[in-house]
Design an enzyme around this catalytic site. Structure first.
Site, PDB file in Angstrom:
ATOM      1  N   LYS A   1       2.670 -11.396   8.898  1.00  0.00           N
ATOM      2  CA  LYS A   1       1.706 -10.478   8.019  1.00  0.00           C
ATOM      3  C   LYS A   1       0.958 -11.511   7.248  1.00  0.00           C
ATOM      4  O   LYS A   1       1.566 -11.945   6.190  1.00  0.00           O
ATOM      5  CB  LYS A   1       1.990  -9.455   7.710  1.00  0.00           C
ATOM      6  CG  LYS A   1       1.108  -8.624   6.749  1.00  0.00           C
ATOM      7  CD  LYS A   1       1.361  -7.154   6.667  1.00  0.00           C
ATOM      8  CE  LYS A   1       1.086  -6.527   5.222  1.00  0.00           C
ATOM      9  NZ  LYS A   1      -0.367  -6.565   4.695  1.00  0.00           N
TER      10      LYS A   1
ATOM     11  N   THR B   1       1.043  -1.245  -0.283  1.00  0.00           N
ATOM     12  CA  THR B   1       0.117   0.028   0.263  1.00  0.00           C
ATOM     13  C   THR B   1       0.913   1.268  -0.076  1.00  0.00           C
ATOM     14  O   THR B   1       0.332   2.234  -0.631  1.00  0.00           O
ATOM     15  CB  THR B   1      -0.805  -0.050   1.112  1.00  0.00           C
ATOM     16  OG1 THR B   1      -1.627  -1.287   1.459  1.00  0.00           O
ATOM     17  CG2 THR B   1      -1.885   1.300   1.249  1.00  0.00           C
TER      18      THR B   1
ATOM     19  N   TYR C   1       6.025 -11.591   5.711  1.00  0.00           N
ATOM     20  CA  TYR C   1       4.888 -10.962   5.038  1.00  0.00           C
ATOM     21  C   TYR C   1       4.536 -12.038   4.044  1.00  0.00           C
ATOM     22  O   TYR C   1       5.178 -12.281   2.880  1.00  0.00           O
ATOM     23  CB  TYR C   1       5.092  -9.842   4.358  1.00  0.00           C
ATOM     24  CG  TYR C   1       4.152  -8.805   3.638  1.00  0.00           C
ATOM     25  CD1 TYR C   1       2.906  -9.457   3.543  1.00  0.00           C
ATOM     26  CD2 TYR C   1       4.436  -7.723   3.275  1.00  0.00           C
ATOM     27  CE1 TYR C   1       1.880  -8.815   2.836  1.00  0.00           C
ATOM     28  CE2 TYR C   1       3.233  -6.865   2.420  1.00  0.00           C
ATOM     29  CZ  TYR C   1       2.197  -7.393   2.290  1.00  0.00           C
ATOM     30  OH  TYR C   1       1.134  -6.734   2.041  1.00  0.00           O
TER      31      TYR C   1
END
Ligand code: MN9
Length: 308
Positions: free
Chosen positions: A166, A52, A140
């Site tokens: 994550k 993001t 992640y």
């Protein structure tokens, strides 16, 4: 120096957007404004230069600059996790060392991608970065960078400094499994915003994702509802989240979120190409559609909808 213990990094953590000016340079004052806005809203941490944050569209120097600006602006009010992922170990180590020197509280990384790296490459990548600094490393897992197999996650968790994951996928039984097999202290952050409540019900400690830039209050309510065993509230609020996200992801939603933050008076700037930036016409369409959703489902308590 980092100020927060990894076990304090729980709750709603926006994957912070990087605020670019129209000419694609980093907009420092916009960046600071967004950081303040989110901290004032009560978010529990910030995750920098990830998907993001458009981290892969930035140079090493630019990524470092964003980290420095955010750490300075946050001023130890919330923990800072820095995504240091690149497709080469050496660069990722440099970013991790920089994050450590500047006072970040944790680092995180997607596995190396583009080439078909195997389990051993991925293991070595994480080990080398995790050993480069004393910071906790949050793995992640996201399909965009190649899903990490469950057994590999378990092996990675055995590396010293690897303290959590994550987890951006919808196979949430794995979240429950990870908590079960790796222990409660191994942190799991649910990464699919449309599945936030599910992630939390399956044992996730926190949420890291895109839409927490735009409507953290909604997810803070969901987080609280789950922790209070208030299934009904969590479900109603998650349903509203899904309605908003489902509409948004038809578009380049980083741009959409930037525009919607503008309705709150927050300057969230522009995305970098090749992402699109929508103009006034599209913005009016977004506004009209969100207003319709709000009225149709009587959605309350989401600031950007109330600002329309
Ligand atoms: O994991 C985010 N992924 C990307 C983080 O940005 C690629 C998510 O927060 C999604 O953006 C979100 C919408 O699908 O769940």
């Amino acid at each position: 120096m980092s100020k927060f213990d990894v076990q304090e990094m729980k709750g709603v953590i926006p994957a912070l957007m990087t605020v670019f000016a129209e000419d694609e340079t980093i907009d420092e004052s916009g960046m600071r404004e967004l950081v303040d806005h989110l901290i004032n809203k009560g978010v529990n941490g910030l995750y920098l230069t990830g998907s993001t944050g458009e981290g892969f569209l930035m140079s090493m120097e630019e990524r470092k600059k964003v980290v420095e600006i955010v750490i300075d602006e946050a001023d130890n009010r919330v923990p800072i996790m820095v995504h240091v992922g690149t497709i080469g170990t050496k660069n990722s180590i440099k970013l991790a060392e920089h994050a450590y020197e500047k006072g970040a509280d944790a680092v995180s990384s997607v596995p190396p991608f583009y080439w078909n790296f195997d389990e051993e490459h991925i293991y070595n990548y994480y080990k080398d970065i995790a050993e480069a600094t004393p910071l906790p490393m949050i793995v992640y897992n996201i399909k965009l960078a190649g899903t990490i197999a469950y057994d590999s996650i378990k092996k990675l968790a055995a590396i010293e400094n690897v303290k959590g994951i994550k987890y951006t996928a919808t196979s949430h039984f794995e979240i429950a499994s990870i908590k079960d097999e790796l222990g409660e202290d191994f942190l799991v952050y649910s990464g699919a915003d449309e599945m936030a409540s599910s992630g939390l019900f399956n044992g996730a400690d926190g949420l890291i994702g895109s839409f927490y830039n735009l409507m953290p209050e909604l997810f803070m309510d969901i987080y609280e509802a789950v922790n209070n065993n208030d299934l009904k509230t969590a479900r109603i609020k998650q349903q509203n989240a899904v309605r908003i996200i489902k509409y948004s992801v038809q578009y380049d939603f980083y741009s959409l979120m930037r525009l919607a933050l503008g309705w709150l008076g927050v300057n969230a700037g522009y995305s970098r190409r090749p992402f699109k930036n929508y103009g006034a016409e599209k913005e009016a369409e977004f506004k009209a559609e969100f207003k319709k959703l709000k009225d149709k489902y009587k959605i309350e308590g989401i600031d950007f909808l109330d600002a329309i």
